[in-house]
Design an enzyme around this catalytic site. Structure first.
Site, short mmCIF file in Angstrom:
data_model
loop_
_atom_site.label_atom_id
_atom_site.label_comp_id
_atom_site.label_asym_id
_atom_site.label_seq_id
_atom_site.Cartn_x
_atom_site.Cartn_y
_atom_site.Cartn_z
N HIS A 257 0.87 -1.18 0.00
CA HIS A 257 0.00 0.00 0.00
C HIS A 257 0.91 1.23 0.00
CE1 HIS A 257 -3.75 2.15 1.38
NE2 HIS A 257 -2.83 3.03 1.68
N HIS B 123 -0.14 4.00 11.56
CA HIS B 123 1.03 4.88 11.46
C HIS B 123 0.96 6.06 12.43
CE1 HIS B 123 -1.92 6.60 8.67
NE2 HIS B 123 -1.28 7.74 8.70
N GLU C 273 -3.00 15.51 10.00
CA GLU C 273 -3.93 15.09 8.96
C GLU C 273 -5.36 15.42 9.36
OE1 GLU C 273 -3.42 10.91 8.42
OE2 GLU C 273 -1.24 11.01 8.44
N TYR D 136 -15.41 5.51 3.80
CA TYR D 136 -13.95 5.48 3.72
C TYR D 136 -13.46 4.09 4.17
CZ TYR D 136 -9.11 6.79 4.72
OH TYR D 136 -7.75 6.86 4.75
N HIS E 77 -6.15 13.69 12.87
CA HIS E 77 -5.07 12.90 13.46
C HIS E 77 -3.86 13.80 13.48
CE1 HIS E 77 -7.82 9.73 11.69
NE2 HIS E 77 -7.93 9.60 12.99
N HIS F 150 -2.74 6.30 14.54
CA HIS F 150 -4.08 6.02 14.05
C HIS F 150 -4.00 4.94 12.98
CE1 HIS F 150 -2.37 9.29 11.67
NE2 HIS F 150 -3.09 8.88 10.64
FE LIG Z 1 -2.91 9.03 8.53
#
Ligand SMILES: [Fe+2]
Length: 451
Positions: A304, A347, A353, A362, A377, A383
């Protein structure tokens, strides 16, 4: 709620070659447009006398000496000094600017909000702006603010410009018309609009109520990201951005111009409309863009990639590769990666963010992050997927899968984002958001190869 049709009283340039529906395609082009024939001087900027008795004036979006100057020459009924008088400071209590760190508000945390509801109040673009977060410092032109707008009423003989910022507008509900000095831009959900610093405009409600998100960029303008190995195609293509053709008003009525300047709001009275640019040319102009034309590039074998691969626009900070703001889009796409945990991984990020949902679901948060809602975040706070998303993606048959009915975005900034009192106390904050990770199990027991 109000449902209005806005008057379309501006005189607009006729359509012509390369012009469709009142817009000209391109990002950062040197556009030229005139609403009356011959209003644009040929071959020079500042003739001794302009046609029609117009005044020539330059709007500079960059320092004169910038290596890539952005400026637009306007040919207008009155010079802008006639749209400026004595200023009276006014208060727009819900529109905040950085630095703004209220006492008793904790910005350290993972936060998520339901959509901010409409009220029965008549709210304009100015009175309906609700600041959620601020970052950086408006006075030193670094950082940003994020806002929700709730707009039910058109501005009547009232105009606005922000000397502080460029505004990136992301509609989520309703339709708005931006009648600007340089022409008319209409937007609806799945469009965005970019309104440069210093540009005068009035906002009308075409279909209300209107709700959406705004990123107020205090720093250098948004630009298209460097493509590097991706090459010349896909992502946001320059020709899908649209600048308006020239349009003007020759209207002599008592009017008000509000200016946002160093975080303060000031009003001045005028006897006429300031939207009086009959012709213009240059590369400093408002733009609209249809997010459905964004062509995502992603993983086609395994793993990803970083979300930066979905960057639509980036506002540089001066440090190469570190954005003041990135505007990132998560839209419909195919997931095909083999032997891969396909949703966003867990991460922590030095960048902060702030996400908003335009429509749909989502993939990392199947529940709770709803259209019109937001999440934050903040700098270095962990998160990632909730338990259901983790278990689902860890055990799914990895067939090609279309993520459909999904459009969310992120305003990502290098600066920590501070909540306003409105965000912490008035907006519908989900107190239980942090609990979405509570059920995540410890699976480790020392047994190798355990899945
Ligand atoms: Fe993020």
């Amino acid at each position: 709620m109000n449902r209005q049709s806005a008057p379309h009283s501006m005189i607009q340039a006729p359509s012509g070659a390369g012009i469709t529906e009142g817009y000209m395609p391109g990002f950062g082009n040197d556009f030229e447009t005139e609403a009356l024939p011959g209003a644009l001087p040929e071959g020079m900027n500042s003739p001794q006398k302009c046609n029609y008795g117009l005044y020539g004036e330059q709007l500079s979006g960059t320092a004169f000496t910038d290596v890539r100057p952005e400026r637009t020459w306007c040919y207008r009924i009155r010079p802008s000094v006639k749209h400026s008088g004595r200023y009276n400071r006014i208060d727009l209590p819900y529109w905040k600017s950085a630095p703004h760190i209220p006492e008793d508000v904790t910005s350290l945390g993972q936060y998520r909000w339901d959509p901010v509801p409409h009220t029965d109040q008549d709210l304009t673009w100015l009175t309906g702006m609700r600041t959620m977060t601020t970052a950086g410092d408006v006075n030193t032109q670094v950082g940003m603010a994020s806002h929700i707008y709730l707009v039910t009423a058109s501005m009547k003989d009232a105009y606005f410009f922000s000397a502080d910022s460029e505004l990136l507008v992301v509609p989520q509900e309703g339709r708005l018309r931006f009648c600007t000095e340089l022409g008319i831009i209409d937007v609806e959900p799945q469009d965005i609009a970019i309104l440069p610093r210093g540009l005068v405009y009035r906002v009308e409600v075409l279909e209300g109520p209107a709700r959406g998100f705004v990123c107020e960029n205090y720093g250098a303008k948004f630009e298209l990201p460097g493509r590097g190995p991706i090459g010349a195609n896909c992502m946001a293509n320059p020709r899908d951005f649209k600048a308006p053709v020239a349009a003007f008003e020759d209207r002599e009525v008592p009017s008000t111009l509000t200016i946002k300047w160093c975080g303060q709001f000031h009003e001045t009275d005028l006897g006429h409309s300031p939207l009086d640019v009959v012709a213009w040319h240059g590369n400093y102009a408002p733009l609209k863009y249809d997010l459905k034309t964004y062509c995502p590039v992603g993983a086609i074998l395994f793993d990803h990639p970083d979300p930066s691969i979905f960057t639509v626009l980036t506002a540089p900070s001066g440090q190469p590769g570190v954005a003041n703001i990135d505007f990132v889009l998560f839209r419909e796409r195919w997931m095909v990666a083999e032997d891969t945990f396909r949703p966003p991984w867990y991460h922590k990020n030095i960048m902060s963010e702030l996400m908003g949902n335009i429509y749909g679901q989502y993939d990392a948060k199947p529940k709770g992050f709803v259209p019109g809602g937001m999440s934050l975040h903040n700098m270095m706070l962990p998160h990632g997927p909730d338990k259901n998303a983790f278990e689902g993606a860890s055990n799914a048959e990895l067939e090609p899968h279309k993520l459909d009915n999904t459009m969310s975005f992120m305003f990502e900034t290098r600066f920590p984002q501070h909540l306003t009192l409105f965000a912490a106390q008035e907006a519908p904050l989900q107190d239980d958001y942090i609990d979405c990770w509570t059920d995540i199990e410890k699976k480790f027991d020392g047994t190798p190869g355990k899945k």
